[in-house]
Design a protein around this motif. Structure first.
Motif, PDB file in Angstrom:
ATOM      1  N   TRP A  58       3.184  -7.374  -0.688  1.00 54.85           N
ATOM      2  CA  TRP A  58       1.897  -7.343   0.000  1.00 54.85           C
ATOM      3  C   TRP A  58       0.918  -6.365  -0.642  1.00 54.85           C
ATOM      4  O   TRP A  58      -0.295  -6.541  -0.530  1.00 54.85           O
ATOM      5  N   ARG A  59       1.394  -5.358  -1.314  1.00 54.00           N
ATOM      6  CA  ARG A  59       0.487  -4.499  -2.093  1.00 54.00           C
ATOM      7  C   ARG A  59      -0.198  -5.312  -3.180  1.00 54.00           C
ATOM      8  O   ARG A  59      -1.385  -5.111  -3.474  1.00 54.00           O
ATOM      9  N   VAL A  98      -0.732  -8.537  -2.956  1.00 52.41           N
ATOM     10  CA  VAL A  98      -1.669  -9.432  -2.272  1.00 52.41           C
ATOM     11  C   VAL A  98      -2.970  -8.708  -1.957  1.00 52.41           C
ATOM     12  O   VAL A  98      -4.071  -9.258  -2.116  1.00 52.41           O
ATOM     13  N   TYR A  99      -2.874  -7.454  -1.530  1.00 57.87           N
ATOM     14  CA  TYR A  99      -4.053  -6.682  -1.127  1.00 57.87           C
ATOM     15  C   TYR A  99      -4.717  -5.932  -2.283  1.00 57.87           C
ATOM     16  O   TYR A  99      -5.708  -5.231  -2.054  1.00 57.87           O
ATOM     17  N   VAL A 118       0.988  -7.177   7.909  1.00 60.85           N
ATOM     18  CA  VAL A 118       2.257  -7.211   7.174  1.00 60.85           C
ATOM     19  C   VAL A 118       3.428  -6.994   8.132  1.00 60.85           C
ATOM     20  O   VAL A 118       4.460  -7.668   8.028  1.00 60.85           O
ATOM     21  N   TRP A 172       4.100 -10.212   9.977  1.00 61.08           N
ATOM     22  CA  TRP A 172       4.726 -11.217   9.106  1.00 61.08           C
ATOM     23  C   TRP A 172       6.188 -10.889   8.848  1.00 61.08           C
ATOM     24  O   TRP A 172       7.051 -11.777   8.855  1.00 61.08           O
ATOM     25  N   LEU A 189       3.554   0.556   1.441  1.00 62.66           N
ATOM     26  CA  LEU A 189       2.197   0.015   1.437  1.00 62.66           C
ATOM     27  C   LEU A 189       1.142   1.103   1.250  1.00 62.66           C
ATOM     28  O   LEU A 189       0.240   0.971   0.411  1.00 62.66           O
TER      29      LEU A 189
END
Length: 312
Positions: A142-143, A145-146, A183, A186, A255
């Motif tokens: 997710w890092r 993704v962001y 996150v 999810w 994150l």
């Protein structure tokens, strides 16, 4: 010649034999449990007791550092620590938001996966994928993704012509916590979905059929049949989810590490920083003790409710 014959031992009564067998069985059980209890005591019970003790000392990092008993000084300092109360507030916001949204989305997904749809089995397997991934891997993914420059989210916004919405999602004070909450939802939704799906499969189909014959709509059947039958499962999984989320560490640490500016500093991250960044082991242990008491309080409420339902 006279032969001396020893007297035979007196035969035990049935009650004495049962007591002897019970003592033998208990001894066997203790011997079998001992190998399993040793690692529990060494790896769980002793560290817990050691942490409780350190919470009442001024222990600090370093070799040959003198440690003295300070009583409740750490807890006095904690009460007046604005940073701790800020972290506690953020932890409550995080835990409540993630738990509630997890439950609502998981309930919808469980209702969908309970329907006789094509590829339902494949959907159930795919619903477990986030649960099978370690929190560190989820955080790294997710890092990416962001990521403000090469992230998937900003790239999608760019391709949609919405460059004005591109953002440093994890680096901005206003979006860091919401981005981390997404996150958390999810990553934690699969186990809630599976538990609710198991509860749905335990609801008697005859009740739905009877309600449908009486003219009840789908919403009325859900509210009058499904929801009451699921209530024990809902109470159990939401309570456990709240405890797990309140104890979150690895995902948020990967994150944001509590940043920016402490906007995602959860209580466990705050205790970690005090222990391993500033070396205040005694104060960090006191923080951990407070967290344990809070979790025990939630568990007590949950267990009391469960006992009340069992005796009803």
């Amino acid at each position: 010649m006279t032969v001396m014959v020893e007297d035979a031992p007196p035969e035990l009564s049935p009650n004495a034999r049962r007591r002897a067998k019970a003592r033998s069985d208990r001894t066997t059980v203790y011997l079998l449990l001992f190998p399993a209890l040793v690692p529990v005591v060494v790896l769980s019970v002793y560290p817990l007791l050691r942490g409780i003790y350190l919470g009442f000392t001024d222990a600090r990092a370093g070799r040959n550092v003198d440690t003295s008993f300070t009583g409740i000084d750490n807890y006095r300092e904690l009460v007046g620590d604005d940073l701790f109360w800020r972290a506690f507030q953020i932890g409550l916001i995080w835990a409540l938001t993630v738990t509630i949204l997890q439950f609502l989305l998981a309930l919808g997904l469980a209702l969908l996966l309970d329907q006789p749809l094509r590829f339902r089995g494949f959907g159930r397997v795919m619903a477990l994928v986030p649960w099978a991934m370690p929190p560190v891997i989820v955080g790294i993914m997710w890092r990416l993704v962001y990521h403000p420059d090469a992230g998937l989210l900003n790239e999608v916004l760019h391709r949609l012509g919405a460059d004005g919405l591109r953002h440093n999602w994890l680096g901005d004070f206003g979006t860091a916590l919401p981005a981390v909450i997404i996150v958390g939802i999810w990553a934690g939704m699969p186990q809630t979905t599976i538990v609710l799906l198991a509860g749905l499969q335990g609801v008697q189909r005859e009740l739905h059929e009877a309600a449908a014959v009486d003219g009840a709509s789908a919403w009325q059947r859900f509210r009058g049949v499904t929801l009451p039958a699921l209530m024990p499962v809902i109470v159990a999984i939401t309570t456990l989810d709240f405890i797990w989320n309140f104890n979150s560490f690895g995902l948020v640490y990967v994150l944001t590490a509590g940043g920016p500016g402490g906007r995602t500093m959860l209580p466990m991250l705050f205790a970690y920083e005090e222990a391993f960044r500033y070396g205040n082991y005694g104060y960090a242990a006191a923080l951990g003790n407070v967290m344990v008491l809070i979790i025990v309080a939630f568990l007590a409420v949950y267990l009391r409710r469960r006992l009340r339902e069992a005796n009803a």
